[in-house]
Design an enzyme around this catalytic site. Structure first.
Site, PDB file in Angstrom:
ATOM      1  N   GLU A 165      41.511 -10.834  38.964  1.00  7.29           N
ATOM      2  CA  GLU A 165      40.474 -11.469  39.767  1.00  7.29           C
ATOM      3  C   GLU A 165      41.005 -12.408  40.849  1.00  7.29           C
ATOM      4  O   GLU A 165      40.410 -12.518  41.916  1.00  7.29           O
ATOM      5  CB  GLU A 165      39.512 -12.242  38.856  1.00  7.29           C
ATOM      6  CG  GLU A 165      38.769 -11.381  37.843  1.00  7.29           C
ATOM      7  CD  GLU A 165      37.785 -10.441  38.498  1.00  7.29           C
ATOM      8  OE1 GLU A 165      37.302 -10.744  39.603  1.00  7.29           O
ATOM      9  OE2 GLU A 165      37.499  -9.379  37.905  1.00  7.29           O
ATOM     10  N   SER A 201      12.721 -29.701 -16.955  1.00  7.44           N
ATOM     11  CA  SER A 201      13.532 -30.524 -17.867  1.00  7.44           C
ATOM     12  C   SER A 201      14.908 -30.861 -17.307  1.00  7.44           C
ATOM     13  O   SER A 201      15.754 -31.369 -18.044  1.00  7.44           O
ATOM     14  CB  SER A 201      13.704 -29.784 -19.194  1.00  7.44           C
ATOM     15  OG  SER A 201      12.462 -29.607 -19.836  1.00  7.44           O
TER      16      SER A 201
END
Length: 769
Positions: free
Chosen positions: A76, A337
């Site tokens: 690029e 419980s």
């Protein structure tokens, strides 16, 4: 001298102008990224679309490999590190080509200019090109070259709603950028120039041809070693788009809400354990659907660091019918419980109980509250360790009544129980049986405290990348001695996976665990722990609908052991050792208290020196009997001679009444001397009315012959009681007899008097409808 001054002033003016333009037209804000939740190893657990519904996952600087950087720059902008955002030479060359039609038409865009265009997309015109150049220079002034390259890699398009190298790498290759091969890296480098014409999964053949062309070009330029190029040319390209990572959806959403705007959130979850926990939970619940049970939640915690390593909020997040998006880890449910171990731990620390202390397990009226055991049965008296192991309700309520509800709820508040803290003033004895709200997160962390010697610390699931987790010091909730005693009791239960011969296995983890079932069988719990891990399991329906099969032991515990045997298989089985704060002593087998004068049967029990009660056993009492043993004498009416002394059981009145009603044989005291003229006053041993309940409203149906039950608990010397209604004599009955009568509507005073002259009154209200 004037010329340098002019140059200086000109530069200052240009600098001021540049600063003013930069202030008037600030750098575009950074892009909105897709939130990512990472596992502890840095891999992506869960990814979300960004606010614009795009997959734009942030590529971190460390993920930009030398191969990726070299490929992008060579392809690029090979002079990327040498220009200030705009490449003048490239502009001149591009102008010449475009003007004279020689070569490929190009815009001479640098990486910086492309970033400017990607941040602010505009129509491609000469004017907009000039604006790109200005923006590129501005970007160069604000960011380093590495940061500009990073922005570029996060913004490049890959077709559809996929942007950025990391998004493409994960969605197509299922790997982060720093794990890609050279061939894969080059593949991702060539697509942004033609994101619509080169779509991975659709145009693989064309992409392969273009990739190899660039690889050969890189070989000619000597960008990579020849062997690496040769290997990359041979690599096939057979890819398709995959779904984004979606593990731990409930925790991922929780973290994104907790850290809004953060693109990358590091969690403490272990990827392998999370995936396995999700699979086990999903498959297990699938087998329960025919029982009317549709969901479950699981939490796995590392005891040393308090880090959450697996978090399963529901069996299937995508199950809309089963409300799968609800988070069962945070849902407030009845804990059943599961709080009993902590009640007994606190009672041990207060010297109220020891493991072998016998607790009454008989029907009892606690100021209007009458709990029942899960199986509707009573045992008379049970040692504490058995009461906890078998999760008996009545002994637990008795201990809570003795300790005090505020004392217990204060500890729960200290342990982060938010719903308990909110409702503490309104909680009563039913709290210990699930009459309060709790979450799987709160309960599981409470068991982590048991595994850490009674010390509590908050859980954590979000971490700082690269920071090693440490062991938090924690706040003591109860002593290490109490924690060990409770753990020792909970570890004695029979395993459901290996009921016989567990000790012969060297690979399966040893654990202590506790189950719980809420009222109406709406919630089933099972929470287990060893030194390394604590796992909490909830099973039920998010709708709140109960199921006859829904119990902690039958439904939740099998999943708990599946998880432990899978996630902690072959882990070190280092078990807890008794701390120095504990010691042994002999206790009477009849009561669990230190032996008194008449305690021939003794056993060894743990106790906390300086804390545990030292009250001696008095399970038998000396009684003065007539020569024929037909009557008992009190000290006041005993004759000068002709009597004898014998030992009789010294039972609590409610225990004696239970044995009487159940037909359990015991040595009962003979009636008191009928000739005794002394009426023993006082109410310390007066009858206790067990039915009806004091200060209670009863509604009777006019059309039915409904009756009220009269019953009481008395001292074992009592033979008869007399019942009165509104001070009117009703009848005389045996002390253990159940009396029924039809009351008139209104406020009633119920009185019970025993044959020793002691009396008890209660008041009730009766209405008819």
């Amino acid at each position: 001298m004037k010329r340098p001054l002019k140059i200086l002033l000109t530069l200052l003016l240009l600098g001021f102008l540049g600063w003013g333009l930069d202030w008037l037209f600030p750098v575009p804000p950074p892009p909105q990224y897709s939130p990512l939740v990472l596992a502890a190893d840095g891999s992506v657990l869960h990814a979300f679309l960004n606010p614009t519904q795009k997959w734009r996952m942030k590529t971190e600087l460390r993920e930009i490999t030398p191969a990726l950087r070299s490929t992008i720059i060579e392809k690029e902008d090979r002079y990327f590190y040498y220009h200030f955002g705009v490449n003048p030479l490239a502009l001149v060359q591009a102008a010449g080509r475009n003007m004279f039609g020689q070569g490929r038409t190009t815009g001479a865009s640098t990486i910086s200019m492309q970033v400017a265009r990607l941040l602010e997309p505009k129509e491609r015109t000469v004017g907009n090109k000039l604006l790109e150049m200005l923006r590129a220079v501005q970007l160069e002034a604000h960011y380093s070259k590495a940061e500009i390259l990073q922005l570029y890699l996060n913004l490049v398009p890959y077709g559809g709603n996929i942007e950025g190298v990391k998004s493409a790498a994960l969605l197509y290759f299922q790997q982060p950028p720093d794990y890609l091969s050279l061939a894969q890296t080059v593949t991702l480098a060539i697509i942004p120039n033609r994101p619509r014409g080169l779509v991975l999964g659709r145009h693989n053949a064309a992409i392969l041809q273009e990739r190899n062309r660039w690889l050969r070009r890189f070989a000619q330029e000597g960008l990579f070693p020849q062997q690496d190029i040769a290997d990359a040319l041979l690599e096939p390209l057979d890819v398709q788009r995959h779904a984004a990572p979606a593990l731990a959806p409930h925790l991922a959403r929780r973290l994104v809400r907790q850290f809004p705007g953060r693109p990358i959130i590091a969690s403490s979850l272990q990827r392998g354990k999370q995936a396995k926990a999700e699979d086990l939970t999903r498959n297990y619940v699938r087998r329960l659907r025919e029982l009317g049970i549709t969901n479950a939640a699981v939490l796995l915690i590392n005891n040393r660091t308090r880090a959450v390593e697996a978090y399963v909020g529901s069996a299937d997040f995508l199950d809309a019918a089963g409300k799968g998006q609800n988070d069962g880890v945070q849902a407030v449910r009845s804990p059943g419980s599961t709080l009993k171990p902590f009640l007994y731990a606190l009672a041990l620390d207060r010297g109220l109980v020891t493991p072998k202390l016998l607790l009454p397990d008989v029907p009892t009226n606690f100021s209007g509250y009458q709990p029942e055991n899960f199986d509707k049965r009573c045992s008379g008296e049970v040692p504490l360790d058995r009461a906890l192991a078998y999760s008996l309700n009545i002994p637990a309520v008795r201990v809570l009544s003795e300790m005090g509800v505020p004392t217990f709820t204060a500890k729960l508040r200290a342990a982060g129980f938010r719903t308990v803290a909110k409702n503490a003033p309104h909680l009563g004895l039913s709290t210990i049986l699930g009459g309060c709200g709790a979450t799987l997160e709160e309960l599981t962390n409470l068991y982590v405290a048991l595994a850490n010697g009674g010390r509590y610390a908050p859980l954590h699931w979000a971490t700082q990348p690269g920071r090693k987790l440490t062991t938090p010091p924690g706040t003591p909730l109860f002593s290490d001695g109490a924690a060990f005693l409770v753990t020792d009791i909970l570890a004695q239960l029979t395993r459901p996976d290996l009921p016989v011969g567990y000790e012969t296995s060297i690979r399966l983890p040893k654990i202590a665990w506790k189950t719980g079932t809420s009222y109406g069988r709406r919630d089933a719990w099972s929470i287990g722990y060893n030194k390394e891990y604590t796992i909490g399991v909830w099973v039920g329906n998010f709708s709140g609908q109960g199921s006859p099969a829904l119990t902690g032991s039958d439904v939740a515990t099998p999943l708990l052991f599946d998880l432990f045997n899978t996630l902690a298989y072959n882990s070190p089985n280092n078990w807890f050792q008794p701390p120095a704060s504990l010691d042994f002593r002999l206790v009477c087998a009849e009561t669990g208290r230190p032996p008194g004068e008449n305690c021939p049967n003794q056993l060894i029990d743990y106790f906390l020196p300086g804390v545990s009660s030292g009250v001696r056993c008095q399970h038998q009492k000396e009684v003065l009997l007539s020569a024929d043993a037909q009557y008992a004498f009190c000290r006041a009416c005993a004759p000068a001679a002709g009597y004898r002394r014998e030992l009789y059981p010294n039972l609590l009145p409610e225990v004696a009444a239970f044995k009487e009603t159940q037909g359990i044989p015991y040595r009962r005291l003979p009636p008191h001397n009928p000739g005794c003229q002394l009426v023993r006053g006082g109410r310390e041993k007066a009858p206790s009315i067990t039915s009806p309940l004091a200060n209670t409203e009863y509604v009777l149906n006019k059309g039915e012959q409904q009756q009220l039950l009269l019953s009481c608990a008395t001292d074992n010397e009592v033979r008869q009681v007399s019942w009165y209604v509104n001070d009117q004599f009703l009848r005389t009955a045996a002390a253990t007899e159940r009396v029924f009568f039809r009351p008139a509507p209104g406020t009633l005073k119920i009185s019970c008097a025993d044959d020793h002259g002691r009396n008890t009154d209660i008041r009730i209200v009766v209405n008819e409808m």
